[in-house]
Design an enzyme around this catalytic site. Structure first.
Site, PDB file in Angstrom:
ATOM      1  N   ASP A   1       1.388  -1.304  -0.070  1.00  0.00           N
ATOM      2  CA  ASP A   1       0.209   0.097  -0.307  1.00  0.00           C
ATOM      3  C   ASP A   1       1.057   1.386  -0.035  1.00  0.00           C
ATOM      4  OD1 ASP A   1      -2.192   1.561   0.089  1.00  0.00           O
ATOM      5  OD2 ASP A   1      -2.743   1.020   2.378  1.00  0.00           O
ATOM      6  N   GLY A   2       0.098   2.461  -0.429  1.00  0.00           N
ATOM      7  CA  GLY A   2       1.225   3.691  -0.403  1.00  0.00           C
ATOM      8  C   GLY A   2       1.952   3.854  -1.988  1.00  0.00           C
TER       9      GLY A   2
ATOM     10  N   GLY B   1       0.186   5.597  -4.476  1.00  0.00           N
ATOM     11  CA  GLY B   1      -0.544   6.119  -4.588  1.00  0.00           C
ATOM     12  C   GLY B   1       0.147   7.708  -4.386  1.00  0.00           C
TER      13      GLY B   1
ATOM     14  N   TRP C   1       3.360   7.696  -2.500  1.00  0.00           N
ATOM     15  CA  TRP C   1       4.861   7.832  -2.906  1.00  0.00           C
ATOM     16  C   TRP C   1       4.478   9.152  -4.534  1.00  0.00           C
ATOM     17  CZ3 TRP C   1       7.044   7.601  -7.240  1.00  0.00           C
ATOM     18  CH2 TRP C   1       9.057   7.900  -6.817  1.00  0.00           C
TER      19      TRP C   1
ATOM     20  N   HIS D   1       2.678   3.416  -9.099  1.00  0.00           N
ATOM     21  CA  HIS D   1       2.638   2.171  -9.038  1.00  0.00           C
ATOM     22  C   HIS D   1       3.923   1.586  -9.811  1.00  0.00           C
ATOM     23  CE1 HIS D   1      -1.085   1.617  -7.660  1.00  0.00           C
ATOM     24  NE2 HIS D   1      -1.695   2.827  -8.259  1.00  0.00           N
TER      25      HIS D   1
ATOM     26  N   TRP E   1     -11.294  -2.479  -9.178  1.00  0.00           N
ATOM     27  CA  TRP E   1     -11.283  -2.646 -10.434  1.00  0.00           C
ATOM     28  C   TRP E   1     -13.044  -1.182 -10.231  1.00  0.00           C
ATOM     29  CZ3 TRP E   1     -10.618  -5.955 -14.355  1.00  0.00           C
ATOM     30  CH2 TRP E   1      -9.602  -6.642 -13.852  1.00  0.00           C
TER      31      TRP E   1
ATOM     32  N   LEU F   1      11.665 -21.092  -3.347  1.00  0.00           N
ATOM     33  CA  LEU F   1      10.874 -19.673  -3.263  1.00  0.00           C
ATOM     34  C   LEU F   1       9.081 -19.569  -3.802  1.00  0.00           C
ATOM     35  CD1 LEU F   1       9.942 -17.339  -1.966  1.00  0.00           C
ATOM     36  CD2 LEU F   1      11.416 -16.296  -3.691  1.00  0.00           C
TER      37      LEU F   1
ATOM     38  N   ARG G   1      -5.766  -2.106   8.654  1.00  0.00           N
ATOM     39  CA  ARG G   1      -6.605  -2.413   7.877  1.00  0.00           C
ATOM     40  C   ARG G   1      -5.872  -4.341   7.186  1.00  0.00           C
ATOM     41  NH1 ARG G   1      -7.889   2.599   5.867  1.00  0.00           N
ATOM     42  NH2 ARG G   1      -6.900   1.952   3.681  1.00  0.00           N
TER      43      ARG G   1
HETATM   44  C1  FPP Z   1      -1.951  -0.107  -3.359  1.00  0.00           C
HETATM   45  O1  FPP Z   1      -1.920   1.794  -3.509  1.00  0.00           O
HETATM   46  C2  FPP Z   1      -1.228  -0.871  -4.052  1.00  0.00           C
HETATM   47  C3  FPP Z   1      -2.367  -1.030  -4.985  1.00  0.00           C
HETATM   48  C4  FPP Z   1      -3.723  -1.318  -5.511  1.00  0.00           C
HETATM   49  C5  FPP Z   1      -1.341  -1.706  -6.544  1.00  0.00           C
HETATM   50  C6  FPP Z   1      -0.214  -2.966  -6.703  1.00  0.00           C
HETATM   51  C7  FPP Z   1       0.350  -3.310  -7.267  1.00  0.00           C
HETATM   52  C8  FPP Z   1       2.148  -2.887  -7.276  1.00  0.00           C
HETATM   53  C9  FPP Z   1       2.995  -2.753  -6.345  1.00  0.00           C
HETATM   54  C10 FPP Z   1       2.713  -2.787  -9.110  1.00  0.00           C
HETATM   55  C11 FPP Z   1       2.577  -3.593  -9.247  1.00  0.00           C
HETATM   56  C12 FPP Z   1       2.064  -5.379  -8.836  1.00  0.00           C
HETATM   57  C13 FPP Z   1       2.967  -6.107  -9.414  1.00  0.00           C
HETATM   58  C14 FPP Z   1       3.257  -7.800  -8.417  1.00  0.00           C
HETATM   59  C15 FPP Z   1       4.153  -6.449  -9.966  1.00  0.00           C
HETATM   60  P1  FPP Z   1      -2.400   2.977  -3.373  1.00  0.00           P
HETATM   61  O2  FPP Z   1      -2.108   2.793  -4.904  1.00  0.00           O
HETATM   62  O3  FPP Z   1      -4.012   2.309  -3.148  1.00  0.00           O
HETATM   63  O4  FPP Z   1      -1.903   3.976  -2.948  1.00  0.00           O
HETATM   64  P2  FPP Z   1      -1.868   4.704  -1.778  1.00  0.00           P
HETATM   65  O5  FPP Z   1      -3.389   4.360  -0.761  1.00  0.00           O
HETATM   66  O6  FPP Z   1      -1.224   5.961  -1.289  1.00  0.00           O
HETATM   67  O7  FPP Z   1      -3.126   6.410  -3.353  1.00  0.00           O
END
Ligand code: FPP
Length: 245
Positions: A24-25, A27, A29, A41, A73, A135, A198
């Site tokens: 998480d995080g 966005g 970042w 991402h 989605w 792994l 959460r």
């Molecule tokens: C949450 O951050 C992250 C996601 C919903 C997507 C996770 C995806 C990746 C790490 C990249 C692709 C994955 C692989 C396996 C190559 P957020 O967008 O909710 O962040 P925020 O809460 O700061 O908005």
């Protein structure tokens, strides 16, 4: 009365055998740097590579990463498309390195909702790495725990209704056989990054006795050293499984 034997007494130097991560995080970042969310991402995908490598070096037997939930989605279409693009790219570009390093890749989630080419890439990646044993890397894509539990319940309900399964035969072991994680050990440690605390519909059944570690680091900044710190925290915990320790 417990239906399964209790696990052995906790050993502070042992494990975890299975680490699951809510990444998480991304966005935040990106926002902190004035960049579009997709940049977060992309850096998140780099963190995935680092952490998978780190898990191998730390000899963690199984790593499960929550990459895309059934609820994701609802994000704007261009962000969904960026995330699917990154997953597609990861499945194609990383598979050789994963294979060389003895990793077995499996995807957990509802494939019905995914584009045909991604479903094919998943099948190819799983097939290519299925015999590896150093792994286990599980990536949750289009995964939601409530959906998984409902699907399992429907399968069992149909068997009961058809007279093929007595309702009394449904115990924890039988139920687990219908989950997407059938045959996998439960996570011992769940890490969530970015300061949020959460579980967000992630492996709800499987995490019944997991230790939860919440870290402030945003996912794109997460690396092997953060994984080691979370494992150190896990080893300081006393796991009692409802007993008295
Ligand atoms: C949450 O951050 C992250 C996601 C919903 C997507 C996770 C995806 C990746 C790490 C990249 C692709 C994955 C692989 C396996 C190559 P957020 O967008 O909710 O962040 P925020 O809460 O700061 O908005």
């Amino acid at each position: 009365m417990p239906t399964a034997p209790l696990p052995a007494s906790p050993d502070p130097t042992a494990g975890p055998s299975h680490v699951a991560i809510i990444m998480d995080g991304n966005g935040r970042w990106a926002k902190a740097r004035g960049l579009p969310r997709v940049a977060g991402h992309r850096r998140g995908a780099d963190a995935v590579r680092r952490v998978v490598r780190g898990a191998g070096e730390l000899k963690i037997p199984m790593l499960t990463l929550f990459a895309f939930s059934t609820e994701n989605w609802t994000r704007p279409a261009d962000e969904v498309s960026d995330l699917m693009g990154l997953l597609r790219h990861y499945l194609r570009s990383e598979i050789e390195e994963l294979h060389r390093n003895g990793a077995r890749l499996r995807v957990i989630g509802n494939r019905g909702g995914l584009a045909d080419d991604i479903v094919r890439d998943i099948a190819d990646a799983e097939q290519r790495t299925h015999a590896n044993a150093r792994l286990d890397v599980n990536i949750c894509i289009n995964y939601g725990a409530r959906d998984e539990i409902l699907q399992a319940t429907r399968v069992l309900a149909r068997k009961v209704a058809a007279g093929d399964l007595p309702a009394e035969a449904i115990d924890e072991q039988r139920f687990e056989r219908e989950l997407l994680t059938a045959g996998m050990p439960d996570p011992d440690l769940v890490i969530r990054t970015s300061g949020e605390q959460r579980i967000s519909n992630f492996l709800l059944w499987q995490c019944a006795y997991a230790e939860l570690v919440f870290v402030d680091t945003l996912w794109p900044d997460f690396g092997k050293e953060h994984l080691e710190q979370a494992i150190a925290e896990f080893r300081r915990r006393e796991r009692r499984y409802g007993g008295v320790g």
